[in-house]
Design a protein around this motif. Sequence first.
Motif, PDB file in Angstrom:
ATOM      1  N   VAL A 188     -13.801 143.762  -6.594  1.00 47.40           N
ATOM      2  CA  VAL A 188     -13.456 142.506  -6.421  1.00 47.40           C
ATOM      3  C   VAL A 188     -14.340 141.738  -7.622  1.00 47.40           C
ATOM      4  N   ARG A 189     -15.670 142.043  -7.951  1.00 47.29           N
ATOM      5  CA  ARG A 189     -16.336 141.129  -8.814  1.00 47.29           C
ATOM      6  C   ARG A 189     -15.474 141.664 -10.165  1.00 47.29           C
ATOM      7  N   GLN A 190     -15.254 143.330 -10.371  1.00 45.26           N
ATOM      8  CA  GLN A 190     -14.859 143.462 -11.701  1.00 45.26           C
ATOM      9  C   GLN A 190     -13.558 142.891 -11.901  1.00 45.26           C
ATOM     10  N   MET A 191     -12.653 142.612 -11.095  1.00 46.28           N
ATOM     11  CA  MET A 191     -11.424 142.023 -11.140  1.00 46.28           C
ATOM     12  C   MET A 191     -11.185 140.653 -11.545  1.00 46.28           C
ATOM     13  N   ALA A 192     -12.232 140.036 -10.685  1.00 47.50           N
ATOM     14  CA  ALA A 192     -12.356 138.742 -11.020  1.00 47.50           C
ATOM     15  C   ALA A 192     -12.881 138.228 -12.404  1.00 47.50           C
ATOM     16  N   VAL A 193     -14.018 138.985 -13.022  1.00 47.08           N
ATOM     17  CA  VAL A 193     -14.424 139.073 -14.323  1.00 47.08           C
ATOM     18  C   VAL A 193     -13.185 139.437 -15.287  1.00 47.08           C
ATOM     19  N   LEU A 194     -12.265 140.245 -14.991  1.00 45.35           N
ATOM     20  CA  LEU A 194     -11.465 140.641 -15.995  1.00 45.35           C
ATOM     21  C   LEU A 194     -10.358 139.441 -15.944  1.00 45.35           C
ATOM     22  N   ALA A 195     -10.136 138.857 -14.891  1.00 48.57           N
ATOM     23  CA  ALA A 195      -9.185 137.550 -14.764  1.00 48.57           C
ATOM     24  C   ALA A 195      -9.892 136.557 -15.722  1.00 48.57           C
TER      25      ALA A 195
END
Length: 193
Positions: free
Chosen positions: A139-146
């Motif tokens: 979730v942190r990784q996806m939020a960062v990519l967003a």
Amino acid sequence: MSEVEAADKVWGRDEVRRAVRLAARKRIAEKGLSFSMRELAADAGVNLGLIHKHVGNKDDVVRAVLARSHEKSAAIVEGVDSVPEAVRALFMVGVADPEYVRIVAWLNLHGRSDLIPNEDMDAFEAITRTSHVSVDDRVRQMAVLAAISGWSLFGSGILQSSEIPDGEREFYEARIADLLATIVNGGAPTRGA
């Protein structure tokens, strides 16, 4: 067409490819795929037939634009040793080349993510598909990519509405890159922070 107009036209293979790539990059970043090949030919100062001969159809033009952008961004992301470093590098790629991010966004909006080269997703996959990660890590990784994509699209407007002077942009972007690296690292500071 007058002799002067004909003399101004681009004719050689490499010149045609370059002129088309530059004109297409600008047009796609501004309006997505909503253009005709005739409009592109006019923008590039190239005969339409030469575009088809030396570059191909609209999909081939988009691929040519993305291939050139990939070469530049791959050099920036190459050689990173950790996920936080990859995040920082990806953020800086978006800062350095927001047109590229807009092009990718337009392709996604047009439902044409099939035109995005697989290699362009390598850095994203390196972040999101690391082994042994928890749901929270993912979730942190996806939020960062967003956030990386969002900053590339809206960063200038955010800075302007926050009344950040142009001269301070680099400072704020470096701090944002550090913050994103810290977030993806589970809140632990990284060496760039």
